[in-house]
Design a protein around this motif. Structure first.
Motif, mmCIF file in Angstrom:
data_model
loop_
_atom_site.group_PDB
_atom_site.id
_atom_site.type_symbol
_atom_site.label_atom_id
_atom_site.label_comp_id
_atom_site.label_asym_id
_atom_site.label_seq_id
_atom_site.Cartn_x
_atom_site.Cartn_y
_atom_site.Cartn_z
ATOM 1 N N LEU A 110 -0.918 -2.111 10.912
ATOM 2 C CA LEU A 110 -2.045 -2.207 9.973
ATOM 3 C C LEU A 110 -3.347 -2.348 10.746
ATOM 4 N N HIS A 111 -4.409 -1.864 10.141
ATOM 5 C CA HIS A 111 -5.717 -1.971 10.780
ATOM 6 C C HIS A 111 -6.326 -3.314 10.391
ATOM 7 N N PHE A 123 -5.608 -1.533 15.505
ATOM 8 C CA PHE A 123 -4.335 -1.659 14.785
ATOM 9 C C PHE A 123 -3.508 -2.794 15.370
ATOM 10 N N ILE A 128 -3.174 -7.210 4.488
ATOM 11 C CA ILE A 128 -2.689 -8.251 5.421
ATOM 12 C C ILE A 128 -2.671 -9.606 4.711
ATOM 13 N N ASP A 166 -7.397 -2.769 6.649
ATOM 14 C CA ASP A 166 -6.269 -3.207 5.828
ATOM 15 C C ASP A 166 -6.279 -4.717 5.591
ATOM 16 N N THR A 173 0.830 -1.215 0.000
ATOM 17 C CA THR A 173 0.000 0.000 0.000
ATOM 18 C C THR A 173 0.869 1.273 0.000
ATOM 19 N N LYS A 231 4.995 -3.376 10.270
ATOM 20 C CA LYS A 231 4.038 -2.382 9.768
ATOM 21 C C LYS A 231 2.816 -2.378 10.668
#
Ligand code: MIC
Ligand code: SF4
Length: 693
Positions: A261-262, A290, A270, A266, A183, A259
């Motif tokens: 990530l949500h 997150f 993932i 995300d 991303t 990283k």
């Protein structure tokens, strides 16, 4: 210990610090590049620093962005740039010679060298095995003066390319795939290193397509090894003697990447990381949802890739073209520093030969350089493009930076470019798809998005690879070498009335009192902050250009951002910008810091700030802060009053600072290197550099 290729180049150029990821280092810069939209400011700042002569191995000043020339501004810039280059000893690539990154790759990029460019797509040079980095013009000016470049010692994301691409699948699809995995967010402080058996099948310009759009990942640079393919390219450019073989040592381990990530928002990224990375693991989510994802090198199997497209408003919004098949297209544009090489355009010409562009499509083609255009003209391919109905544009950035070809409202524009931010085309309600030349030309013929493999089958098109030329057409007649140093005094620097000396920064007030002039959301690009397009011509005139800061958020009949900020400045009230995640992504334009500074902005508080923009803020004396928790962002509103005590102490050594805002108090992170702290304390890089001399 076996080393990565990036580590080797960094180690070769290291002048300060240690190669420990996350720590500040300084490297020697061998080459610089500037272009006209950033270059006038860079050279004006070089002059303001009192540096009479560039001290790099090579500094090239290109003219490729502002070519529309409505009014005298652009030509004033060109004349200033040509004369100042001659005066300070820089090479000048004249308007018409091509897009800086394409020309640099053809004529100047060298394996193992460092290149600093005042343009975010400078990493294009990584396709040649060089460490090429984009930065603000002021940082480039310092490098031109012989100063080192400061950066964070990177974490290196290894990307292994395996196998070979299928027909009609290209390097653009590799980088779009990588964008779907990594991303555009959360890659600050990283560099990408490509390796693996798949590399050998990619010609240098294809590698450059991948490294070019590394800018969209937000990584500092992307690098390919220098191998036989590189050597052949250099030989075909008449520069065979500049080749040096370069690769990571056998058994070198690239870094493990972490990283945030949500877990829900995300989810696709993932999943993609899990599919492509060695040792991927996801930690437990925090209260905001997150989680930390850790992963080793990524692997992409080239044979499994398919033609991809990235739909506006973000380059990481990637979909298979097959899923979009049938979508009506009104405009197709082929060119830009991402995809305008000889091989790209020969493929396009091959498909168009003997056909006519679909009646509902306008097709524009801007070859990347005069070399490419000349070769197409000489081998007859240009005739195929023209006969097919393509509108052939000069070799320049053109529509990529909104210089013409704005699409009609509510239409689909398919582009081989690298950015699809809302409004960048000059139209705010269009739909832009970033694709390979193969997908673009298929759409131009079919009038709709089509998987080029399906079209090839239908029309019996030949998809065999376009061979790299044995010899490119070499003619450096549009590249002007500077006169020897002893004749430089005789050069008269031409300064039209629209070339205005940029303002310098100022020391931050302490205590700082101000107000939130604007609150914006996530992924605000420097295009949102400082629009280009028809306003690009004001780049050399900060007071004029500053009127358009955050123009896309201005409401009719309401005071503009510039008016609000200036009104506050006049009563001694500092402007504060509040923003979400990835603030300042995209272009390196330092005007996104310089113009707000001119309007009195002194603080930016965001969830996260992108690398080049953060450096630009510091360079112009604006304090970049980040929220400790996203809930704090929610608590702030436009118009809130702001007081910050003990600013100087926090700038000197604080890790956090208390900000009184809108009646409450919150803690923000002061994430600055020691050198950035010193720059801010001096009131900006200009004064800091002047003091250091
Ligand atoms: C861009 O692609 O946005 C530009 C125009 O090339 C910019 C530089 C600029 O704004 O002058 C970039 O990418 O840095
Ligand atoms: Fe020019 Fe577009 Fe490349 Fe920027 S991204 S340098 S505007 S072609």
């Amino acid at each position: 210990m076996p080393q990565s290729l990036i580590t080797k180049i960094l180690a070769d150029h290291l002048v300060e610090g240690q190669l420990t990821p996350g720590r500040e280092i300084a490297i020697r810069i061998d080459q610089t590049l500037t272009q006209d939209a950033t270059g006038t400011t860079a050279f004006l700042l070089l002059e303001a620093m009192g540096i009479p002569r560039v001290r790099t191995e090579l500094s090239v000043s290109y003219v490729d962005h502002n070519m529309a020339q409505f009014g005298p501004e652009n030509h004033n810039d060109h004349l200033y740039l040509q004369s100042v280059a001659a005066s300070v000893g820089a090479v000048f690539s004249r308007p018409g010679n091509g897009i800086c990154h394409q020309v640099h790759l053809e004529r100047f990029a060298r394996p193992g060298r460092t290149l600093l460019g005042a343009d975010s797509h400078t990493p294009t040079g990584g396709g040649m095995g060089m460490l090429a980095i984009g930065a603000g013009g002021l940082d480039v000016a310092v490098a031109m003066g012989g100063g080192p470049f400061y950066l964070t010692s990177p974490r290196i994301i290894g990307v292994e390319l395996r196998g070979r691409l299928g027909q009609w699948v290209t390097a653009k699809d590799i980088i779009l795939k990588l964008l779907s995995i990594l991303t555009t967010r959360g890659n600050v402080g990283c560099m990408v290193e490509y390796f693996g058996d798949g590399v050998a099948s990619l010609p240098v310009p294809a590698r450059a397509t991948c490294t070019n759009m590394g800018a969209e990942l937000g990584v500092t640079a992307s690098v390919f090894p220098a191998d036989d393919v590189t050597e052949q390219f250099l030989r075909a450019q008449g520069r065979g003697e500049q080749f040096v073989p370069l690769a990571a040592d056998d058994g070198c381990a690239h870094d493990t990447i972490t990283k945030r990530l949500h877990v829900e928002r995300d989810a696709a990224a993932i999943e993609a990381i899990r599919r492509h990375a060695a040792d991927a693991s996801l930690g437990p989510p925090d209260a905001d949802g997150f989680a930390e994802m850790r992963f080793g090198p990524l692997a992409i199997d080239l044979a499994e890739l398919e033609p991809l497209a990235s739909r506006s408003p973000s380059p990481d919004n990637v979909l298979p073209v097959a899923e979009l098949a049938g979508k009506k297209v009104s405009q197709v544009l082929i060119g830009s520093c991402t995809n305008s090489s000889y091989q790209d355009l020969m493929r396009v010409a091959g498909v168009l030969a003997g056909r006519t562009v679909h009646p509902d499509v306008e097709l524009g083609i801007a070859p990347g350089s005069r070399q490419v255009l000349t070769m197409l003209a000489e081998n007859g391919a240009l005739g195929d493009l023209v006969r097919a109905g393509a509108r052939v544009l000069e070799s320049a950035c053109g529509p990529c930076i909104g210089q013409g070809f704005s699409p009609a409202e509510n239409t689909v524009s398919v582009r081989t470019f690298n950015r699809n931010f809302t409004g960048r085309t000059g139209t705010s309600n269009d739909e832009v798809y970033l694709v390979s030349p193969e997908v673009a030309v298929a759409a131009a013929i079919a009038g709709e998005l089509t998987d080029p493999r399906a079209l090839a089958e239908r029309l019996g098109l030949d998809g065999s690879p376009i061979d790299a030329p044995e010899a490119f057409c070499i003619d450096d007649g549009m590249i002007t070498m500077p006169p020897p140093a002893d004749q430089a005094q005789r050069v008269e620097i031409v300064r039209g009335s629209t070339i205005v000396k940029p303002p310098a920064g100022d020391v931050l007030p302490d205590p700082l009192t101000g107000s939130v002039v604007i609150k914006v959301g996530d992924k605000i690009t420097t295009d949102h902050i400082m629009p280009a397009g028809s306003l690009l011509k004001f780049r050399s005139n900060v007071p004029e250009y500053a009127q358009y800061v955050f123009n896309c958020f201005n409401e009719p009949d309401q005071p503009t951002f510039a008016e609000r900020a200036l009104a506050a400045k006049q009563v001694g009230c500092a402007g504060v910008i509040v923003a979400g995640d990835s603030y300042g992504q995209g272009s390196s334009r330092e005007h996104a810091a310089l113009c707000p500074m001119y309007l009195g902005v002194r603080v930016v508080i965001a969830k996260a700030i992108e690398r080049i923009h953060q450096a630009n803020l510091v360079n112009f004396g604006i304090l970049p802060l980040t929220f400790v928790s996203s809930a704090d962002y929610d608590a702030v509103a436009a118009g809130d009053e702001v007081t910050i005590e003990n600013v100087a102490a926090a700038v000197a050594s604080g890790e956090t600072i208390t900000v009184a805002i809108g009646g409450g108090e919150l803690t923000c992170c002061v994430d600055l290197t020691p050198r950035q702290r010193a720059i801010l304390a001096a009131g900006g890089l200009l004064t800091y550099t002047r003091n250091a001399r």
